[in-house]
Scaffold this active site. Structure first.
Site, PDB file in Angstrom:
ATOM      1  N   SER A 407       0.783  -1.072  -0.015  1.00  0.00           N
ATOM      2  CA  SER A 407      -0.186  -0.043   0.059  1.00  0.00           C
ATOM      3  C   SER A 407       0.727   1.219   0.063  1.00  0.00           C
ATOM      4  O   SER A 407       0.231   2.463  -0.169  1.00  0.00           O
ATOM      5  CB  SER A 407      -1.046   0.041   1.340  1.00  0.00           C
ATOM      6  OG  SER A 407      -0.372  -0.539   2.463  1.00  0.00           O
ATOM      7  N   HIS A 428      -3.057  -2.900  -5.616  1.00  0.00           N
ATOM      8  CA  HIS A 428      -3.250  -2.505  -4.070  1.00  0.00           C
ATOM      9  C   HIS A 428      -4.724  -2.711  -3.985  1.00  0.00           C
ATOM     10  O   HIS A 428      -5.640  -1.554  -4.328  1.00  0.00           O
ATOM     11  CB  HIS A 428      -2.874  -0.998  -3.999  1.00  0.00           C
ATOM     12  CG  HIS A 428      -2.977  -0.249  -2.564  1.00  0.00           C
ATOM     13  ND1 HIS A 428      -3.207   0.912  -2.411  1.00  0.00           N
ATOM     14  CD2 HIS A 428      -3.232  -1.063  -1.483  1.00  0.00           C
ATOM     15  CE1 HIS A 428      -3.527   1.064  -1.151  1.00  0.00           C
ATOM     16  NE2 HIS A 428      -3.357  -0.171  -0.576  1.00  0.00           N
ATOM     17  N   GLU A 440      -6.163  -0.123  -6.862  1.00  0.00           N
ATOM     18  CA  GLU A 440      -5.230   0.877  -7.397  1.00  0.00           C
ATOM     19  C   GLU A 440      -3.986  -0.288  -8.205  1.00  0.00           C
ATOM     20  O   GLU A 440      -3.519  -1.028  -7.675  1.00  0.00           O
ATOM     21  CB  GLU A 440      -4.385   1.583  -6.509  1.00  0.00           C
ATOM     22  CG  GLU A 440      -5.022   2.718  -5.833  1.00  0.00           C
ATOM     23  CD  GLU A 440      -4.332   3.649  -5.140  1.00  0.00           C
ATOM     24  OE1 GLU A 440      -4.278   4.907  -5.367  1.00  0.00           O
ATOM     25  OE2 GLU A 440      -3.490   2.976  -4.211  1.00  0.00           O
ATOM     26  N   ASN A 478      -3.430   6.616  -0.779  1.00  0.00           N
ATOM     27  CA  ASN A 478      -3.042   6.864   0.563  1.00  0.00           C
ATOM     28  C   ASN A 478      -2.017   8.154   0.528  1.00  0.00           C
ATOM     29  O   ASN A 478      -1.738   8.552   1.657  1.00  0.00           O
ATOM     30  CB  ASN A 478      -2.173   5.716   0.875  1.00  0.00           C
ATOM     31  CG  ASN A 478      -3.065   4.537   1.698  1.00  0.00           C
ATOM     32  OD1 ASN A 478      -4.191   4.712   1.811  1.00  0.00           O
ATOM     33  ND2 ASN A 478      -2.479   3.257   1.454  1.00  0.00           N
TER      34      ASN A 478
END
Ligand code: COA
Length: 694
Positions: A407, A428, A440, A478
């Site tokens: 991540s 991800h 992702e 993130n």
């Protein structure tokens, strides 16, 4: 002008055939031509009954959403439907594929309804910030009862033919030959008087049960304006005569079309389709590799979730963990999940057992040799992941795609542990992987186009919103989360409480605030990230060390019973904790900060504007390809409220000049925090441009 409705004859029966690809939406042209064909068929003495059907793989998926930004244009759908319903010759709707929105309202205005087994029925208007506008709220309860109508009108429930037959929405189901069956039936009913839904009374129902269910539905849809209005229109069906109920429904529908929420939801609708089109284009631009079997490395919650998601799509999956106990835990997660699906009636016994057996288990990495795709989901540590990839490089067959579910980590660095970096990519997933829609897909500079295209295509097959993103710390989602959390930390230093910040963010429409989210995902995870990035933190960030303080006190979040909040036994919602208040008092004192009251508007702007700024950096740096990607990442992975349209859509509503000015002011006021206002954002603001309109 193209023909979008054609009139055909079969003896005494007139067949009105709608042909407006791709989904036969009821555009103005369709309404005009339907009206014309109706006039012809009804005026023709040799016609005894009419059938309305559609070409292509769907009946009618609704009104034409593209027209909702235009002024209303005659002929209006309710008038057209009134003409059908009032016809003195029977009209049969022959239904297949999607019978949605205006399509379902068209069917309800017909006198008889017959469907192919594959048909699906829904009134999805509330998901577009609208309510049905052509009788859905008035005819459906008359035909199917108020309770069934409640689920569809307010809850947006989508039903299949079995359920449609059960609630009386359709009269018959046919296996094949829909059109010819409809025509044969038309001969039968031609002698009967038309059966008009508007003339039927609403069947008696238990108002207490209705109200309780309505309250339940609305509580799940809080923040959205359309569902309570749809409920109001539905309730009026029991109180008002048909015509008055129709007028009331129409009035609400027209007002809703231009509401900010309806605009925002339309933006999301088209953004999702634009992304799907890009994924298809990707697949066309490069040969894709076939992915028939997958191996997942690491049987933790993430690895097991990914395996579930693959098995749910029918893909044979090997779950590998070198620790036997961990593998057993993974097996339990899988078995419990399918057992739960069986008990909740989501799957039948055969399907649950088929999917359970699609997942096999192994304890050696060498067992991945047959897999077309290998997804690593082990502990988030670069050295550990590199070691796994070194081994996968030995065991994976040539042409296999090697994916990491990291991540935050550098996918290029992980790929460099192999002799085939072109085959290595990031996937991800978001936890729980079998539920969350976002995926992702992290591309490195070395990844082969066919590998990227294949993984994006697989994402679509898994039902995910698969978005290609560049390789950087935290990728797109993130990275935005990190700047919000950073800003939220500064707000605490300046005088806000965690409860203040979380309340404001929840009030905006997120399911939880940044500190509640941190407690859920773990203070230790944030602590480890900060350790790993110590060299990259600004002085102000380093000194805003609340995470270190919580970590040192053993407050790791929900898992340890306390983090920013305290968690009573068995409670998921935390309560404010004196420890944290005191910790903040001490922290501010040490830092020489005099706390000040911070208003809700400032909290919201600070949390969201820094994200908008970071999103502009992501666009500038080519980490994401389009504005829509930013919006969809946060809508599908982080609970951004759909009815607000997404982060950058929201930025446009606020106005980029307002955002850029506020950011520049903060950059000056808090110089030590190193806020870099995106040049692109500033330019766009100066030029009066917006993200969504270029
Ligand atoms: N009006 C205008 N265009 C529509 C539309 C509508 N009601 N419904 C779908 N489309 C378009 C899509 O934009 C897409 O266009 P594109 O190919 O240019 O991107 C195309 O039809 C295919 O739609 P897509 O969703 O990609 O296909 P699908 O097969 O996955 O799903 C539906 C088909 C009908 C299930 C889905 O499109 C849908 O749910 N549409 C909305 C239905 C709706 O809300 N109706 C009520 C309107 S008030």
């Amino acid at each position: 002008m193209n023909s979008t409705v054609v009139l055909q004859r079969d003896g005494e029966i007139a067949l009105l055939l709608i042909d407006n690809p791709p989904v036969n939406a009821l555009s103005r042209q369709v309404r005009e031509q339907l009206l014309e064909c109706l006039h012809q068929a009804l005026g023709d003495k040799t016609v005894t009954a009419l059938v309305i059907a559609s070409e292509g793989n769907t009946f009618v998926a609704g009104a034409d959403i593209k027209e909702f930004d235009l002024p209303l244009q005659a002929p209006h759908l309710p008038d057209l439907l009134a003409m059908i319903e009032n016809a003195t010759k029977p009209v049969i709707a022959a239904l297949h594929g999607s019978v949605f929105g205006g399509g379902l309202e068209l069917a309800l205005a017909c006198h008889y309804r017959l469907a192919e087994g594959n048909a699906r029925f829904a009134l999805p208007e509330v998901s577009l910030g609208l309510i049905p506008g052509a009788g859905g709220t008035q005819r459906l309860p008359r035909l199917c009862g108020a309770l069934a109508a409640l689920e569809m009108v307010v809850g947006g429930e989508r039903i299949d033919t079995a359920r449609a037959l059960q609630i009386g929405l359709i009269d018959k189901v046919v296996a094949t030959e829909l059109r010819s069956s409809a025509i044969s039936w038309a001969y039968e009913v031609a002698q009967r008087p038309p059966r008009r839904v508007r003339e039927q009374p609403i069947p008696a129902y238990d108002a207490a049960v209705f109200n309780e269910r309505a309250a339940q539905l609305l509580s799940k849809l809080s923040g959205q304006e359309a569902p309570p209005l749809a409920l109001e229109a539905l309730q009026q069906a029991s109180r008002l005569p048909f015509e008055a109920g129709m007028a009331h429904e129409r009035e609400i529908f027209i007002a809703r079309r231009q509401s900010p929420q309806a605009h925002a939801l339309r933006h999301v609708f088209f953004a999702e389709r634009e992304l799907a089109a890009r994924v298809r284009a990707h697949a066309r631009s490069a040969p894709t590799r076939s992915i028939e079997t997958v191996a997942v490395i690491g049987a933790g919650l993430m690895g097991s979730g990914i395996a579930l998601c693959l098995a749910n799509t029918g893909i044979p999956t090997l779950l590998v963990d070198t620790q036997e106990q961990a593998l057993e835990r993974g097996r339990l997660v899988v078995e419990r999940y399918y057992q739960g699906s069986l008990e909740k009636g989501k799957l039948n016994a055969d399907e649950a057992s088929r999917r359970t057996s699609l997942i096999r288990y192994a304890t050696t990495l060498s067992s991945v040799a047959d897999a077309d795709l290998i997804i690593e989901a082990v502990f988030e540590d670069l050295a550990i992941k590199q070691e796994v990839f070194r081994q996968l490089d030995q065991f994976a067959k040539p042409g296999a795609i090697l994916a990491t579910n990291t991540s935050y980590l550098d996918v290029t660095a992980i790929a460099s542990a192999t002799s085939r970096p072109g085959d290595v990519i990031g996937m991800h997933f978001f936890s729980p992987a079998q539920v969350m829609r976002l995926l992702e897909v992290v591309r490195t500079p070395q990844v082969l186009p066919e590998v990227l295209a294949s993984v994006l295509q697989l994402g679509a097959r898994l039902g995910k919103t698969a978005i290609a993103v560049g390789n950087c710390y935290g990728f797109a989602g993130n990275r935005l989360l990190a700047v919000r959390e950073r800003e939220a930390g500064f707000l605490l230093e300046e005088g806000a409480s965690p409860q203040d910040v979380d309340r404001v963010i929840r009030g905006f429409g997120f399911p939880m605030g940044p500190f509640e989210l941190r407690d859920l995902s773990g203070v230790d995870i944030a602590w480890r990230n900060r350790q790993g990035r110590a060299g990259h933190l600004s002085e102000a960030e380093r000194r805003c060390d609340l995470i270190e303080q919580l970590h040192a006190a053993g407050r790791l979040g929900q898992k340890s019973g306390a983090g920013y909040y305290r968690y009573e036994q068995g409670q998921r919602r935390g309560v404010a904790d004196e420890f944290v208040s005191q910790m903040l008092v001490e922290h501010r004192r040490r830092r020489g900060i005099t706390p000040r009251p911070i208003g809700d508007d400032e909290i919201l702007a600070r949390c969201l504007f820094v994200m908008i700024n970071e999103a502009a950096h992501l666009l500038e740096q080519g980490i994401v390809d389009s504005v829509n990607d930013i919006d969809l990442v946060w809508l599908h992975g982080y609970g951004f409220p759909r009815y607000k349209g997404g982060l950058l859509y929201y930025a446009d509503q606020v106005g980029l000049a307002t955002v850029a000015t506020a950011l520049s002011n903060w950059a000056r006021a808090f110089a030590e925090r190193g806020i870099e206002v995106s040049g692109m954002l500033q330019r766009m603001a100066e030029e009066g441009r917006s993200f969504t309109h270029g």
